[in-house]
Motif scaffolding. Structure first.
Motif, short mmCIF file in Angstrom:
data_model
loop_
_atom_site.label_atom_id
_atom_site.label_comp_id
_atom_site.label_asym_id
_atom_site.label_seq_id
_atom_site.Cartn_x
_atom_site.Cartn_y
_atom_site.Cartn_z
N ASP A 133 0.81 -1.22 0.00
CA ASP A 133 0.00 0.00 0.00
C ASP A 133 0.84 1.27 0.00
N ILE A 136 1.82 1.86 -3.53
CA ILE A 136 0.68 2.40 -4.27
C ILE A 136 0.55 3.90 -4.00
N PHE A 137 0.71 4.29 -2.74
CA PHE A 137 0.66 5.71 -2.38
C PHE A 137 1.71 6.51 -3.13
N ALA A 139 3.11 5.80 -5.96
CA ALA A 139 2.73 5.88 -7.38
C ALA A 139 1.65 6.93 -7.59
N ASP A 140 0.67 6.97 -6.70
CA ASP A 140 -0.39 7.97 -6.80
C ASP A 140 0.16 9.39 -6.66
N ALA A 141 1.28 9.52 -5.93
CA ALA A 141 1.90 10.83 -5.72
C ALA A 141 2.88 11.19 -6.84
N GLY A 142 2.96 10.36 -7.87
CA GLY A 142 3.87 10.62 -8.97
C GLY A 142 5.31 10.22 -8.70
N ALA A 144 6.39 6.80 -8.41
CA ALA A 144 6.34 5.34 -8.51
C ALA A 144 7.73 4.73 -8.49
N THR A 168 6.21 12.07 1.91
CA THR A 168 6.30 10.74 1.29
C THR A 168 7.17 9.78 2.10
N TRP A 173 3.88 8.43 6.23
CA TRP A 173 2.77 7.69 5.63
C TRP A 173 2.12 6.76 6.65
N THR A 177 -1.77 7.26 7.73
CA THR A 177 -2.68 6.16 7.43
C THR A 177 -3.31 5.62 8.70
N TYR A 478 9.99 0.61 -10.11
CA TYR A 478 8.96 0.70 -11.14
C TYR A 478 9.63 0.65 -12.50
#
Length: 493
Positions: A133, A136-137, A139-142, A144, A168, A173, A177, A478
């Motif tokens: 997870d 994934i966070f 990656a969502d924040a650009g 990856a 980040t 995180w 979370t 990535y």
């Protein structure tokens, strides 16, 4: 009318030595949050990681059992959790909602081990399965796959500041979370929250602001006992550790410790956000707080690094317990020296919450009347094995390879600088602890005993480690890294 069931916030950290807190008397580290928790709760000064390695230690915490019961004293990344009640499942069976955030270190990685849900941060172990997870966070924040582009290894002692935006960082995180999970709780039921920070375990890449606060501090020097000064005279296990991690000159070692302390203080400050969230949600007074580490780190003491050793820096861990307000079962401001271990966390929290402790637990409640006279520790089952027995004052460490012994009087010698195993004055104590050790050996260890005596095994030849993987160095994540045999232990010495 009985009081409603308490919530439980169980915070764990990775590789944090027990002495490394202001409330434990450390002269440099800043841990104002933990110090305050120790003022309103009890700090257990003789808490040990029975197996000071990540996976076995977490199995002990989550099953309330020792390695003899849960089956791992080595570090087996592909070993599934044993078929027995887990800490989370016991809370759920008692009517609790149970959530975890951060590192679980189980296989398969998405095994929830009894939790309703898990938001996972597994230190870049995508080769074992996922998804993770935290990744994934990112990656969502650009960002990856960029979490390891700082270039620091997960099992070595180089350092540099964190390379991405502050929000980040995996510590931030994990906190954010977990705080959201607290705010999203079901208000009709009590909650069990497990928040598992991955640091101060390397990679040593703290936020620049936390490095800066230690930049001008005089850092405490590492311990260097006389018995550790001649590498050739050391037991095989210690020679192997000293040869695996390179010797750091004084200035670099001090900077490494600054980076490690920075990671600790960052976590300490982030815990305040969790406490603040509980307060603002009006549930802090009805929440039990527990803070513990899975094991410690030698941090250069006696020329040694990391864990897998039975010295205080590696095996003694912080354990702070705070009862709900007016709970009455955990004294405030106490320093309790009873012998406790990570297998005691589960029965302790269940006991405090008024829930039954399953028969599979061989740990003891740290608030109960039953206490152990001897604490037994074990690590690895190969030629690099070590075993330990501790009676509350004296600690005996046994290295089967070469049949070598060390005996320390922790009351008079808390830094473990004087090996009493050859002292005539300590011969009776040595004999008594050897008997206690013999009584606790099992399985393959019995091959190291002959006619009721500890005989060990011949020392193997010293080898220079072929560390071409740089002890678990991560790279670009990535596109995702390919799967591999999950039984391969990445980063082991």
């Amino acid at each position: 009318m009985s009081a409603p069931a308490p919530n439980v916030l169980f915070i764990s950290v990775d590789q944090w030595p027990g002495y490394l807190m202001g409330c434990a008397g450390h002269p440099v580290i800043e841990t104002p949050t933990l110090d305050r928790l120790a003022e309103v709760g009890t700090r257990y000064t003789r808490c040990y990681s029975e197996v000071p390695i990540c996976i076995p230690a977490r199995r002990s915490m989550m099953t309330g059992s020792s390695a003899r019961v849960h089956g791992d004293r080595d570090f087996q990344p592909a070993l599934a959790m044993p078929d027995m009640p887990t800490l989370a499942q016991c809370f759920r069976d008692g009517g609790y909602q149970a959530f975890a955030t951060g590192k679980l270190h189980v296989y398969p990685p998405r095994d929830r081990i009894g939790f309703d849900d898990v938001m996972l941060a597994e230190e870049g172990r995508g080769q074992l399965g996922g998804p993770d997870d935290y990744e994934i966070f990112l990656a969502d924040a650009g960002r990856a796959g960029k979490q390891f582009l700082h270039g620091m290894s997960n099992n070595e002692y180089s350092w540099r500041p964190w390379h991405l935006p502050e929000d980040t960082h995996v510590t931030n995180w994990t906190t954010t979370t977990a705080a959201r999970m607290i705010k999203r709780r079901d208000p009709t039921r009590p909650a069990f929250w497990h928040v598992s920070y991955t640091h101060p375990h390397p990679p040593l890449a703290p936020l620049a602001s936390y490095i800066e606060r230690y930049r001008n501090r005089t850092i405490d020097d590492p311990i260097m006992a006389e018995w550790a000064r001649d590498p050739a005279s050391l037991p095989f296990v210690l020679r192997a550790v000293q040869s695996y991690w390179p010797h750091l000159p004084p200035e670099q070692l001090a900077d490494m410790r600054r980076a490690f302390y920075a990671l600790c203080t960052h976590i300490d400050h982030q815990i305040r956000i969790l406490i603040g969230t509980l307060r603002e949600e009006k549930v802090l007074n009805d929440t039990i707080l527990c803070f513990v580490s899975d094991h410690g780190d030698m941090l250069g003491d006696d020329g040694l690094y990391a864990k897998r050793l039975m010295y205080e820096g590696s095996a003694n861990v912080p354990f702070i317990l705070v009862d709900r307000k007016n709970g009455g079962r955990v004294p405030a401001g106490a320093a309790n020296d009873r012998l406790v271990g990570l297998q005691d966390i589960m029965p302790t929290l269940l006991d405090l919450a008024g829930l039954p402790v399953p028969e599979t637990c061989d740990g003891l409640s740290a608030i109960g009347t039953e206490k152990r006279d001897i604490f037994y520790g074990e690590c690895l089952s190969s030629e690099r094995a070590s075993r330990m027995v501790h009676d509350g004052r004296y600690k005996l460490i046994w290295y089967p390879a070469g049949n070598r012994f060390q005996l320390f009087d922790l009351q008079e010698d808390p830094r473990e600088e004087i090996n009493l195993s050859g002292s005539p004055e300590a011969s009776e104590r040595l004999a008594a602890l050897k008997r206690a050790l013999l009584d606790r050996l099992y399985g393959s260890d019995e091959a190291w005993v002959k006619d009721g005596e500890l005989v060990g095994v011949d020392e193997p030849e010293d080898k220079v480690a072929d560390n071409r993987q740089l002890s678990g160095q991560r790279g670009l994540h990535y596109p995702p890294i390919p799967p591999e045999d999950p039984s391969i232990a990445v980063g082991s010495w």
